[in-house]
Design a protein around this motif. Structure first.
Motif, mmCIF file in Angstrom:
data_model
loop_
_atom_site.group_PDB
_atom_site.id
_atom_site.type_symbol
_atom_site.label_atom_id
_atom_site.label_comp_id
_atom_site.label_asym_id
_atom_site.label_seq_id
_atom_site.Cartn_x
_atom_site.Cartn_y
_atom_site.Cartn_z
ATOM 1 N N LYS A 292 0.740 -1.297 -0.042
ATOM 2 C CA LYS A 292 0.015 0.210 0.087
ATOM 3 C C LYS A 292 0.605 1.169 0.075
ATOM 4 N N GLY A 293 1.448 1.672 1.013
ATOM 5 C CA GLY A 293 2.020 2.923 1.404
ATOM 6 C C GLY A 293 3.368 2.732 0.304
ATOM 7 N N VAL A 294 4.145 1.771 -0.188
ATOM 8 C CA VAL A 294 5.358 1.870 -0.876
ATOM 9 C C VAL A 294 5.237 2.974 -1.918
ATOM 10 N N ALA A 295 4.290 3.169 -2.751
ATOM 11 C CA ALA A 295 4.006 4.367 -3.637
ATOM 12 C C ALA A 295 2.752 5.192 -3.281
ATOM 13 N N SER A 296 2.242 5.102 -2.215
ATOM 14 C CA SER A 296 1.163 5.683 -1.651
ATOM 15 C C SER A 296 0.121 5.756 -2.592
ATOM 16 N N GLY A 297 -0.166 4.781 -3.395
ATOM 17 C CA GLY A 297 -1.427 4.517 -4.242
ATOM 18 C C GLY A 297 -1.108 5.283 -5.617
ATOM 19 N N TYR A 298 0.064 5.953 -5.886
ATOM 20 C CA TYR A 298 0.077 6.620 -7.363
ATOM 21 C C TYR A 298 0.400 5.495 -8.482
ATOM 22 N N ALA A 299 0.825 4.470 -7.913
ATOM 23 C CA ALA A 299 1.042 3.349 -8.975
ATOM 24 C C ALA A 299 1.010 2.061 -8.281
ATOM 25 N N ALA A 300 0.573 1.103 -8.961
ATOM 26 C CA ALA A 300 0.679 -0.329 -8.326
ATOM 27 C C ALA A 300 1.948 -0.789 -8.104
#
Length: 464
Positions: A292-300
């Motif tokens: 989830k927080g790895v890219a804050s939802g800006y990309a999967a």
């Protein structure tokens, strides 16, 4: 709203959604009885706007603990655009520039871990670890050491194997039969230790960990390959393990040669005030999964991170044509995810969002504790960083859970006040009674006061 929405008639979008989209985790019949599906049109910072232009405070980071750095980060959008225009995708048998650079950066935050396997969701990341455990069992133990232990109330994803490792019986219901070889161990929620036979008044954390050892001995240590745990249980009630638990867990895993798999899909990348939740407790995992927080939802993007000791087991005999991890994740080959993740991590570092998470988490916990003093329906407040819960009860002495419909009424009341909070939902039979809070790591005292104030009003109106 700050942006531009080019569709003049938003009702067309609402009708297109009603007619064509199958939403997650909700009953759709109300949409055919006059209610409109909610469309989130825009987000900025910690706020989002719906199709009616109503501004909401988002206290759950996109509904599912994801948008850690907040909405509207143009630099992440720019990073994704630049990456995908240059090279958007190639299957994971080869590398990419963003993939190599993010793996390098990520591992600087995870001493003792060495290899990053890219995939596209938290469920899939956990599946990869499960498959590695099973393959190791066949390679080294004749297939016998294949069992994977998981904890009551923990959640590890939506696939059938992940549900087989899921400690939430309502979430699992009607999806069996499950994958064999997954074995449940008891939860470690001290607030509900009175429901566990033999639980002591003192040293509960160590006792709870010892229950894991009892199950290992029951199953046979030579059959158990891994133990999978959340560092802080999320949808099962926002549970931080008591003192003494984690050192004993580590000791047990070493004693019986069991790989320790920590599921950081919710806690990872700053949510608890450390880069990863396990880092609060001094443990050394063999697998860490995140999403989830790895890219804050800006990309999967999702990652399964492991040690060279595990990695080396898959390349120690090149004469064996099966002696490698014969797995692929199609969208693990996308460059958008690691490109977004690099910029996401830079933002967390440059804005000291870990420090803000600790400070604002402490502040919010204090405010929720003050709310507990005011409302007897709050039985317990708990959590770590900006990952907090308030368990609602019908009676403080007996700790009987509050009626789930009333808990959901509190969530609904907050929504009417344009504050989005969460609650455990269709997870635990008779135990879906914990309000959940996970605002973005950029949250301010004013934001938290707004959130807690809405909850105060809702509790007063719903419970009196």
């Amino acid at each position: 709203m700050d942006g531009t929405f080019n569709e003049n008639d938003i009702s067309r979008v609402v009708e297109a959604d009603r007619a064509n989209v199958w939403h997650h985790l909700i009953q759709h019949q109300p949409f055919f009885n006059g209610a409109d599906p909610k469309i989130i049109v825009e987000g900025k910072g910690i706020k989002v706007w719906d199709q009616k232009g109503i501004e909401h405070i988002d206290a759950v980071s996109g509904g599912v603990w994801t948008v850690n750095v907040g909405y509207g980060r143009e630099t992440i959008g720019d990073a994704v655009r630049d990456a995908i225009v240059k090279m958007n995708f190639f299957g994971g048998t080869v590398g990419s520039v963003p993939g190599a650079l993010f793996a390098e950066k990520l591992l600087t935050k995870m001493p003792g871990l060495d290899r990053v396997y890219y995939c596209n969701s938290g469920s899939e990341a956990n599946e990869k670890a499960f498959k590695m455990v099973r393959q190791i069992a066949h390679k080294r133990y004749g297939g016998k050491k294949h069992k994977i232990l998981y904890r009551d109330r923990d959640y590890h994803g939506t696939t059938i194997a992940c549900l087989s490792a899921g400690g939430q019986d309502e979430r699992n219901a009607q999806y069996g039969p499950y994958t064999p070889g997954f074995v449940r161990v008891p939860h470690c929620l001290e607030y509900r230790k009175h429901e566990q036979d033999g639980a002591p008044d003192q040293n509960y954390g160590e006792w709870a960990a010892n229950q894991i050892e009892e199950i290992i001995l029951r199953e046979g240590p030579d059959t158990v390959g891994a133990l999978c745990l959340e560092p802080v249980t999320a949808g099962g009630g926002v549970i931080e393990a008591p003192d003494g638990y984690w050192p004993r867990v580590q000791e047990i895993c070493k004693k019986y040669d069991i790989l320790l798999h920590i599921d950081e899909v919710v806690c990872g990348v700053g949510r608890t005030g450390e880069w990863f939740g396990y880092q609060h407790y001094g443990i050394k995992p063999d697998f860490v999964t995140m999403a989830k927080g790895v890219a804050s939802g800006y990309a999967a993007i999702a990652c399964m991170v492991t040690t060279n000791e595990v990695f080396d087991m898959f390349k120690d005999d090149t004469s064996d044509h099966l002696n490698y991890f014969r797995d692929i994740s199609t969208f693990g080959g996308c460059t958008a995810g690691p490109a977004a993740a690099i910029e996401n991590m830079r933002i967390i570092e440059d804005e000291d969002l870990l420090g803000n998470t600790v400070a604002m988490g402490d502040y919010m916990l204090d405010q929720l504790s003050a709310l507990k003093d005011k409302h007897k329906v709050i039985g317990d407040v708990r959590g770590k960083g900006l990952f907090l819960g308030a368990e609602l009860v019908a009676d403080r002495d007996s700790r009987e859970p509050a009626d789930e419909k009333m808990v959901q009424a509190v969530v609904g009341h907050c929504m009417k006040q344009a504050v989005i909070i969460g609650a455990t939902n269709r997870s635990l039979p008779g135990r879906n009674n914990t309000l959940c809070f996970s605002p973005a790591l950029i949250a301010t005292k004013d934001n938290i006061d707004h959130i807690v104030g809405a909850v105060d009003t809702a509790l007063t109106d719903v419970f009196g």
